[in-house]
Design a protein around this motif. Structure first.
Motif, PDB file in Angstrom:
ATOM      1  N   GLY A 134     -21.731  21.760  -4.017  1.00 56.38           N
ATOM      2  CA  GLY A 134     -21.549  20.389  -3.549  1.00 56.38           C
ATOM      3  C   GLY A 134     -20.114  19.944  -3.451  1.00 56.38           C
ATOM      4  N   ASN A 135     -19.214  20.870  -3.170  1.00 56.17           N
ATOM      5  CA  ASN A 135     -17.783  20.581  -3.185  1.00 56.17           C
ATOM      6  C   ASN A 135     -17.264  19.842  -1.962  1.00 56.17           C
ATOM      7  OD1 ASN A 135     -16.105  21.897  -5.516  1.00 56.17           O
ATOM      8  ND2 ASN A 135     -17.743  23.367  -5.079  1.00 56.17           N
ATOM      9  N   PHE A 136     -18.007  19.793  -0.876  1.00 56.53           N
ATOM     10  CA  PHE A 136     -17.406  19.453   0.408  1.00 56.53           C
ATOM     11  C   PHE A 136     -17.910  18.147   1.022  1.00 56.53           C
ATOM     12  CE2 PHE A 136     -17.568  23.978  -0.351  1.00 56.53           C
ATOM     13  CZ  PHE A 136     -16.225  24.302  -0.305  1.00 56.53           C
ATOM     14  N   GLY A 137     -18.909  17.553   0.433  1.00 53.00           N
ATOM     15  CA  GLY A 137     -19.433  16.312   0.972  1.00 53.00           C
ATOM     16  C   GLY A 137     -20.849  16.093   0.477  1.00 53.00           C
ATOM     17  N   VAL A 138     -21.454  15.016   0.932  1.00 53.73           N
ATOM     18  CA  VAL A 138     -22.844  14.708   0.590  1.00 53.73           C
ATOM     19  C   VAL A 138     -23.712  15.118   1.767  1.00 53.73           C
ATOM     20  CG1 VAL A 138     -24.480  12.952  -0.156  1.00 53.73           C
ATOM     21  CG2 VAL A 138     -22.062  12.722  -0.748  1.00 53.73           C
ATOM     22  N   VAL A 139     -24.500  16.163   1.595  1.00 57.31           N
ATOM     23  CA  VAL A 139     -25.420  16.582   2.651  1.00 57.31           C
ATOM     24  C   VAL A 139     -26.635  15.674   2.594  1.00 57.31           C
ATOM     25  CG1 VAL A 139     -26.804  18.453   3.601  1.00 57.31           C
ATOM     26  CG2 VAL A 139     -24.623  18.970   2.501  1.00 57.31           C
ATOM     27  N   THR A 140     -26.917  15.006   3.718  1.00 56.03           N
ATOM     28  CA  THR A 140     -28.046  14.079   3.749  1.00 56.03           C
ATOM     29  C   THR A 140     -29.289  14.680   4.380  1.00 56.03           C
ATOM     30  OG1 THR A 140     -27.214  13.123   5.827  1.00 56.03           O
ATOM     31  CG2 THR A 140     -26.549  12.048   3.751  1.00 56.03           C
ATOM     32  N   SER A 141     -29.122  15.741   5.183  1.00 61.70           N
ATOM     33  CA  SER A 141     -30.293  16.451   5.709  1.00 61.70           C
ATOM     34  C   SER A 141     -29.899  17.854   6.121  1.00 61.70           C
ATOM     35  CB  SER A 141     -30.924  15.711   6.893  1.00 61.70           C
ATOM     36  OG  SER A 141     -30.102  15.777   8.036  1.00 61.70           O
ATOM     37  N   PHE A 142     -30.904  18.725   6.137  1.00 60.73           N
ATOM     38  CA  PHE A 142     -30.749  20.127   6.479  1.00 60.73           C
ATOM     39  C   PHE A 142     -31.740  20.480   7.586  1.00 60.73           C
ATOM     40  CE2 PHE A 142     -29.957  19.485   1.995  1.00 60.73           C
ATOM     41  CZ  PHE A 142     -28.856  20.266   1.679  1.00 60.73           C
ATOM     42  N   VAL A 143     -31.370  21.437   8.433  1.00 66.21           N
ATOM     43  CA  VAL A 143     -32.324  22.023   9.376  1.00 66.21           C
ATOM     44  C   VAL A 143     -32.440  23.503   9.044  1.00 66.21           C
ATOM     45  CG1 VAL A 143     -32.900  22.528  11.781  1.00 66.21           C
ATOM     46  CG2 VAL A 143     -31.786  20.354  11.184  1.00 66.21           C
ATOM     47  N   PHE A 144     -33.677  23.944   8.775  1.00 72.87           N
ATOM     48  CA  PHE A 144     -33.934  25.322   8.382  1.00 72.87           C
ATOM     49  C   PHE A 144     -34.769  26.057   9.427  1.00 72.87           C
ATOM     50  CE2 PHE A 144     -33.628  23.084   4.252  1.00 72.87           C
ATOM     51  CZ  PHE A 144     -32.625  23.827   3.650  1.00 72.87           C
ATOM     52  N   GLN A 145     -34.587  27.358   9.477  1.00 70.11           N
ATOM     53  CA  GLN A 145     -35.511  28.227  10.194  1.00 70.11           C
ATOM     54  C   GLN A 145     -36.665  28.547   9.262  1.00 70.11           C
ATOM     55  OE1 GLN A 145     -34.962  29.552  13.590  1.00 70.11           O
ATOM     56  NE2 GLN A 145     -37.168  29.578  13.181  1.00 70.11           N
ATOM     57  N   ALA A 146     -37.880  28.329   9.714  1.00 68.03           N
ATOM     58  CA  ALA A 146     -39.063  28.676   8.934  1.00 68.03           C
ATOM     59  C   ALA A 146     -39.679  29.962   9.486  1.00 68.03           C
ATOM     60  CB  ALA A 146     -40.079  27.543   8.974  1.00 68.03           C
ATOM     61  N   HIS A 147     -40.602  30.536   8.719  1.00 72.52           N
ATOM     62  CA  HIS A 147     -41.203  31.823   9.077  1.00 72.52           C
ATOM     63  C   HIS A 147     -42.705  31.780   8.837  1.00 72.52           C
ATOM     64  CE1 HIS A 147     -37.163  33.576   9.295  1.00 72.52           C
ATOM     65  NE2 HIS A 147     -36.903  32.835   8.231  1.00 72.52           N
ATOM     66  N   PRO A 148     -43.463  32.578   9.588  1.00 69.45           N
ATOM     67  CA  PRO A 148     -44.914  32.596   9.384  1.00 69.45           C
ATOM     68  C   PRO A 148     -45.275  32.991   7.948  1.00 69.45           C
ATOM     69  CG  PRO A 148     -44.341  33.693  11.451  1.00 69.45           C
ATOM     70  CD  PRO A 148     -43.046  33.428  10.728  1.00 69.45           C
ATOM     71  N   CYS A 149     -46.041  32.146   7.295  1.00 69.66           N
ATOM     72  CA  CYS A 149     -46.482  32.407   5.924  1.00 69.66           C
ATOM     73  C   CYS A 149     -47.550  31.375   5.580  1.00 69.66           C
ATOM     74  CB  CYS A 149     -45.308  32.311   4.943  1.00 69.66           C
ATOM     75  SG  CYS A 149     -45.753  32.650   3.225  1.00 69.66           S
ATOM     76  N   ARG A 150     -48.746  31.841   5.333  1.00 69.88           N
ATOM     77  CA  ARG A 150     -49.809  30.912   4.958  1.00 69.88           C
ATOM     78  C   ARG A 150     -50.431  31.331   3.619  1.00 69.88           C
ATOM     79  NH1 ARG A 150     -52.488  27.027   7.735  1.00 69.88           N
ATOM     80  NH2 ARG A 150     -51.767  27.735   9.775  1.00 69.88           N
ATOM     81  N   ASP A 151     -51.186  32.439   3.636  1.00 68.41           N
ATOM     82  CA  ASP A 151     -51.773  32.952   2.404  1.00 68.41           C
ATOM     83  C   ASP A 151     -51.039  34.214   1.981  1.00 68.41           C
ATOM     84  OD1 ASP A 151     -53.684  30.935   2.289  1.00 68.41           O
ATOM     85  OD2 ASP A 151     -55.059  32.045   3.589  1.00 68.41           O
ATOM     86  N   VAL A 152     -50.896  34.403   0.681  1.00 71.46           N
ATOM     87  CA  VAL A 152     -50.162  35.538   0.136  1.00 71.46           C
ATOM     88  C   VAL A 152     -51.014  36.212  -0.938  1.00 71.46           C
ATOM     89  CG1 VAL A 152     -47.872  34.600   0.631  1.00 71.46           C
ATOM     90  CG2 VAL A 152     -48.994  34.032  -1.536  1.00 71.46           C
ATOM     91  N   PHE A 153     -50.675  37.454  -1.234  1.00 75.58           N
ATOM     92  CA  PHE A 153     -51.248  38.179  -2.368  1.00 75.58           C
ATOM     93  C   PHE A 153     -50.220  38.068  -3.480  1.00 75.58           C
ATOM     94  CE2 PHE A 153     -51.904  42.145  -4.805  1.00 75.58           C
ATOM     95  CZ  PHE A 153     -53.263  42.018  -5.096  1.00 75.58           C
ATOM     96  N   ALA A 154     -50.534  37.287  -4.498  1.00 70.99           N
ATOM     97  CA  ALA A 154     -49.471  36.882  -5.415  1.00 70.99           C
ATOM     98  C   ALA A 154     -50.008  36.620  -6.812  1.00 70.99           C
ATOM     99  CB  ALA A 154     -48.783  35.628  -4.881  1.00 70.99           C
TER     100      ALA A 154
END
Length: 485
Positions: free
Chosen positions: A191-211
């Motif tokens: 957090g050294n450079f400013g206040v980030v108020t929102s992010f945009v992310f790349q998402a990936h296919p993922c629904r059910d997992v074996f976990a």
């Protein structure tokens, strides 16, 4: 604080200002880590970006110590400060999923569970951590590792854009082409450079997992850790899996005959079918003794993300120590087992999170996060609900870390650092990227307004070239100026 300036600030603030005299002040200032107790002079719970801009300007002009609080999960309590201003982003909870291009816009007060809830409806997920109450902002700015990391990289490797309020109160959007130096620094520089108020992310296919988790008796820990070490390089990247030394929690739903037993655990999630997940685990399970219990099975991805939330509520005592680990020789495994076997509490643990796969396909200088050649990120966590055990947690964590550190790569994940790290720790963490981070800090926050963090001081300004003295050779003065520059 100047009363007139404070009243002017309050008159333009749409959120809520919480003061020490307010009835809910203690609740508002309480931190995730109950070991940390701070008393800010004012908490600015922002309703929107305009409030953030107003709060940054107020802190700067009034010369106030300033802390930024996102999801509020920070280990050393760097989301607060004594006698200063806390910008509290917890009301900024918006999440917008674009299923067409699989992107997600996330406001800075969200937890990873907030995002998982929104993306799961579309069969998508962003690579976040392993506890759903973790704040997205702090996790991202520090790097971000979790179950999807081996296949899709760190959280920062999936960051496409960020909105930032800078130290001078200006608002910028940063990405690969707009303020690219700032975008580079945000991806791992904290957090050294400013206040980030929102992010945009790349998402990936993922629904059910074996976990799920698999636990072995501590007596089998040497065999399990060695088998895990040898298995990981051959495991499919869809399998996010880490190893830990811990205690079987003495509570339901864990099998009562095993409550309180010291154990070695492997916890993982395979992003795919249950049949493929079970097949991926077969070589590992064939190489180890029978476990105390094996609870891996099909579940929604948000379920594995939230599986351990009930065991780590807000307010526990925490002491963290971390390191990046390059290799795990038998001698290091023996040192881990020796120190993990005598914890100060049933909650205390050690985890090794894998750093491989997609993480290594990104160059070390492509983002601020430097440890692309590590094999694991290690965390030692002393945890207990009783404040009386705080000193014991610290002593255990420090002693354990000191014993295994000689086997490790050096440096450490900033999200696993407390505020008592030794001098030079950040430089070791960022390696060759540290000087660039300091230079970018000097550009965007030259007076170090944002310093309640794992702080990177602004690089000092270059000394100006000296004016030639009468009779001095011009070449000598030119050389001095080049050196200073």
């Amino acid at each position: 604080m100047n009363d007139t300036a404070t009243q002017a600030f309050a008159s333009s603030f749409r959120g809520r200002l919480i003061r020490p005299a307010d009835a809910d002040y203690d609740a508002a200032r309480a931190l995730y880590n109950g070991m940390i107790d701070k008393r800010p002079a004012l908490i600015a719970r922002c309703a929107n970006v305009a409030d953030v801009i107003s709060a940054v300007n107020f802190a700067r002009t009034e010369g106030l110590l300033l802390a930024i609080r996102g999801g509020g999960h920070n280990g050393p309590g760097l989301g607060s400060c004594n006698d200063g201003l806390v910008i509290d982003l917890s009301m900024l909870k918006g999440v917008r999923v674009n299923p067409a291009d699989r992107t997600v816009r996330v406001e800075a007060g969200c937890t990873s569970g907030d995002v998982d809830h929104a993306t799961h409806a579309f069969g998508l997920a962003v690579p976040f951590g392993i506890v759903s109450t973790t704040g997205v902002a702090g996790l991202t700015l520090g790097g971000g590792t979790g179950y999807l990391t081996r296949k899709h990289g760190l959280t920062i490797d999936n960051l496409l854009e960020a909105d930032v309020v800078l130290a001078d109160g200006t608002f910028v959007t940063t990405n690969a082409t707009s303020h690219p130096d700032l975008f580079w620094a945000l991806r791992g520089g904290g957090g050294n450079f400013g206040v980030v108020t929102s992010f945009v992310f790349q998402a990936h296919p993922c629904r059910d997992v074996f976990a799920g988790p698999i636990f072995w008796d501590a007596a089998d820990a040497p065999a399990v850790m060695r088998a895990y070490r040898d298995f990981l390089p051959t495991a499919p990247e869809e399998l996010g899996i880490f190893v830990g030394l811990k205690t079987v929690p003495p509570t339901d739903p864990f099998p009562k005959p095993h409550w309180g037993k010291r154990a070695c655990a492997i916890i993982g999630a395979f992003n795919g079918s249950a049949a493929d997940g079970a097949r991926a685990m077969e070589p590992l399970l064939a190489a180890v003794p029978a476990p105390l219990f094996n609870w891996m099975g099909p579940m929604p991805f948000p379920a594995i993300q939230a599986l351990f939330d009930p065991f780590f509520p807000k307010g526990l005592q925490w002491y963290w120590k971390g390191d990046f680990v390059g290799s795990l020789p038998d001698a290091a495994i023996d040192a881990h087992i020796a120190h993990a076997g005598h914890p100060p509490s049933d909650f205390s643990l050690m985890h090794l999170y894998p750093i491989d796969g997609a993480v290594r396909r990104v160059a070390k200088d492509a983002t601020a996060w430097h440890a692309r050649d590590a094999s694991w990120s290690m965390v030692i966590a002393g945890i207990d609900p009783d404040p009386k055990n705080a000193d014991a947690l610290k002593a255990w964590g420090r002693g354990y870390w000191k014993a295994v550190h000689p086997f490790n790569q050096g440096g450490g994940y900033v999200n696993f650092m407390m505020d008592d790290e030794q001098e030079g720790r950040l430089e070791a963490t960022y390696g060759e990227n540290f000087k660039r981070l300091a230079a970018i800090k000097a550009t965007y926050d030259p007076n170090n307004l944002f310093r309640v963090n794992q702080n990177i001081a602004p690089a000092p300004a270059a000394a100006p070239a000296r004016t030639a003295r009468p009779g001095a050779g011009a070449a000598t003065d030119l050389g001095a100026g080049q050196s200073a520059g």
